[in-house]
Scaffold this motif. Sequence first.
Motif, mmCIF file in Angstrom:
data_model
loop_
_atom_site.group_PDB
_atom_site.id
_atom_site.type_symbol
_atom_site.label_atom_id
_atom_site.label_comp_id
_atom_site.label_asym_id
_atom_site.label_seq_id
_atom_site.Cartn_x
_atom_site.Cartn_y
_atom_site.Cartn_z
ATOM 1 N N LEU A 10 0.832 -1.208 0.000
ATOM 2 C CA LEU A 10 0.000 0.000 0.000
ATOM 3 C C LEU A 10 0.864 1.253 0.000
ATOM 4 C CD1 LEU A 10 -2.707 -1.225 2.518
ATOM 5 C CD2 LEU A 10 -2.810 -1.252 0.013
ATOM 6 N N ASP A 11 1.939 1.220 0.760
ATOM 7 C CA ASP A 11 2.872 2.342 0.778
ATOM 8 C C ASP A 11 3.521 2.505 -0.599
ATOM 9 O OD1 ASP A 11 4.165 4.475 2.217
ATOM 10 O OD2 ASP A 11 5.985 3.247 2.225
ATOM 11 N N CYS A 12 3.857 1.405 -1.238
ATOM 12 C CA CYS A 12 4.440 1.453 -2.583
ATOM 13 C C CYS A 12 3.490 2.141 -3.560
ATOM 14 C CB CYS A 12 4.766 0.042 -3.078
ATOM 15 S SG CYS A 12 6.178 -0.731 -2.277
ATOM 16 N N ALA A 13 2.205 1.827 -3.477
ATOM 17 C CA ALA A 13 1.222 2.442 -4.370
ATOM 18 C C ALA A 13 1.203 3.955 -4.189
ATOM 19 C CB ALA A 13 -0.162 1.846 -4.118
ATOM 20 N N ILE A 14 1.294 4.397 -2.953
ATOM 21 C CA ILE A 14 1.308 5.844 -2.683
ATOM 22 C C ILE A 14 2.563 6.484 -3.272
ATOM 23 C CG2 ILE A 14 1.523 7.568 -0.844
ATOM 24 C CD1 ILE A 14 -0.402 5.765 0.801
ATOM 25 N N VAL A 15 3.714 5.860 -3.097
ATOM 26 C CA VAL A 15 4.970 6.409 -3.616
ATOM 27 C C VAL A 15 4.946 6.436 -5.140
ATOM 28 C CG1 VAL A 15 7.470 6.088 -3.736
ATOM 29 C CG2 VAL A 15 6.275 5.773 -1.563
ATOM 30 N N ILE A 16 4.393 5.414 -5.776
ATOM 31 C CA ILE A 16 4.293 5.394 -7.239
ATOM 32 C C ILE A 16 3.466 6.588 -7.714
ATOM 33 C CG2 ILE A 16 3.287 4.164 -9.213
ATOM 34 C CD1 ILE A 16 4.029 1.542 -7.651
ATOM 35 N N GLY A 20 5.011 9.403 -9.920
ATOM 36 C CA GLY A 20 4.503 9.403 -11.286
ATOM 37 C C GLY A 20 5.136 8.362 -12.180
ATOM 38 N N SER A 21 5.915 7.459 -11.587
ATOM 39 C CA SER A 21 6.521 6.382 -12.370
ATOM 40 C C SER A 21 6.976 5.260 -11.455
ATOM 41 C CB SER A 21 7.720 6.885 -13.184
ATOM 42 O OG SER A 21 8.843 7.105 -12.349
ATOM 43 N N PHE A 22 7.011 4.060 -12.036
ATOM 44 C CA PHE A 22 7.517 2.915 -11.288
ATOM 45 C C PHE A 22 9.019 3.045 -11.067
ATOM 46 C CE2 PHE A 22 3.484 1.151 -12.524
ATOM 47 C CZ PHE A 22 3.171 0.273 -11.501
ATOM 48 N N LEU A 23 9.727 3.553 -12.068
ATOM 49 C CA LEU A 23 11.171 3.689 -11.946
ATOM 50 C C LEU A 23 11.553 4.686 -10.848
ATOM 51 C CD1 LEU A 23 13.900 2.764 -12.974
ATOM 52 C CD2 LEU A 23 13.777 4.538 -14.718
ATOM 53 N N GLY A 24 10.900 5.843 -10.833
ATOM 54 C CA GLY A 24 11.167 6.835 -9.787
ATOM 55 C C GLY A 24 10.830 6.300 -8.409
ATOM 56 N N HIS A 32 13.765 -2.988 -6.696
ATOM 57 C CA HIS A 32 13.907 -3.113 -8.145
ATOM 58 C C HIS A 32 12.562 -2.841 -8.803
ATOM 59 C CE1 HIS A 32 14.784 -4.801 -12.096
ATOM 60 N NE2 HIS A 32 16.056 -4.553 -11.783
ATOM 61 N N HIS A 33 12.576 -2.082 -9.912
ATOM 62 C CA HIS A 33 11.309 -1.676 -10.528
ATOM 63 C C HIS A 33 10.448 -2.850 -10.982
ATOM 64 C CE1 HIS A 33 13.777 -2.002 -14.169
ATOM 65 N NE2 HIS A 33 12.639 -2.193 -14.805
ATOM 66 N N SER A 34 11.058 -3.961 -11.384
ATOM 67 C CA SER A 34 10.245 -5.111 -11.801
ATOM 68 C C SER A 34 9.534 -5.740 -10.602
ATOM 69 C CB SER A 34 11.097 -6.155 -12.532
ATOM 70 O OG SER A 34 12.079 -6.686 -11.672
ATOM 71 N N GLY A 58 5.349 7.482 -17.875
ATOM 72 C CA GLY A 58 5.044 7.323 -16.457
ATOM 73 C C GLY A 58 3.684 6.700 -16.221
ATOM 74 N N VAL A 59 3.159 6.929 -15.038
ATOM 75 C CA VAL A 59 1.853 6.384 -14.674
ATOM 76 C C VAL A 59 0.983 7.476 -14.067
ATOM 77 C CG1 VAL A 59 2.739 4.056 -14.260
ATOM 78 C CG2 VAL A 59 2.585 5.658 -12.354
ATOM 79 N N ARG A 60 -0.308 7.222 -14.117
ATOM 80 C CA ARG A 60 -1.284 8.131 -13.525
ATOM 81 C C ARG A 60 -2.363 7.260 -12.890
ATOM 82 N NH1 ARG A 60 -3.073 11.286 -18.072
ATOM 83 N NH2 ARG A 60 -4.581 9.680 -18.515
ATOM 84 N N PRO A 61 -2.805 7.606 -11.676
ATOM 85 C CA PRO A 61 -3.856 6.795 -11.047
ATOM 86 C C PRO A 61 -5.156 6.824 -11.855
ATOM 87 C CG PRO A 61 -2.857 8.265 -9.437
ATOM 88 C CD PRO A 61 -2.351 8.676 -10.784
ATOM 89 N N THR A 62 -5.823 5.688 -11.939
ATOM 90 C CA THR A 62 -7.167 5.639 -12.504
ATOM 91 C C THR A 62 -8.113 6.275 -11.489
ATOM 92 O OG1 THR A 62 -7.619 3.498 -11.497
ATOM 93 C CG2 THR A 62 -6.657 3.481 -13.729
ATOM 94 N N SER A 63 -9.384 6.406 -11.827
ATOM 95 C CA SER A 63 -10.322 6.974 -10.849
ATOM 96 C C SER A 63 -10.426 6.062 -9.626
ATOM 97 C CB SER A 63 -11.690 7.230 -11.473
ATOM 98 O OG SER A 63 -12.254 6.028 -11.954
#
Length: 139
Positions: A10-16, A20-24, A32-34, A58-63
């Motif tokens: 859950l913390d990982c999801a917040i940091v992502i 704005g990216s899995f790599l960041g 590791h990003h994988s 990068g990534v963006r949260p869905t609704s």
Amino acid sequence: MRRRVQLLTLDCAIVIAEEGSFLGASRRLGIHHSALSRRIRDLEHSLGTTLFERHQVGVRPTSAGARLLGSLRRVLTDLDSTLAMVGSAEEGQTGSSLTNFDEPSPATEFLDAIIEVIRSRPDLGLRFVDTKRVVAALP
């Protein structure tokens, strides 16, 4: 149906979302990003919904992801405060603090319940109100 979700996930999801990216996020978390991507994919599979739109840049949260992340931030902030309070109370009584949270706890069960509500009732908005520890769900 009960789900077991690790607080780290859950913390990982917040940091992502923050990075704005899995790599960041992987750099910030030292994972590791994988492995991070696999962890979130498993969470999404468990919830039955996509939490992040993946793009080349990068990534963006869905609704659904934005609703989950908003609730999680509040819940995890409250959990951190509660754990700090317990640690402070323990230090005052014995001179040491409680630091081992590896065992399942009511907080984990609470988070599982929140995830279940979000998954089963996407039309429901959750709002957590701290009034002598009363938690309220509002439409």
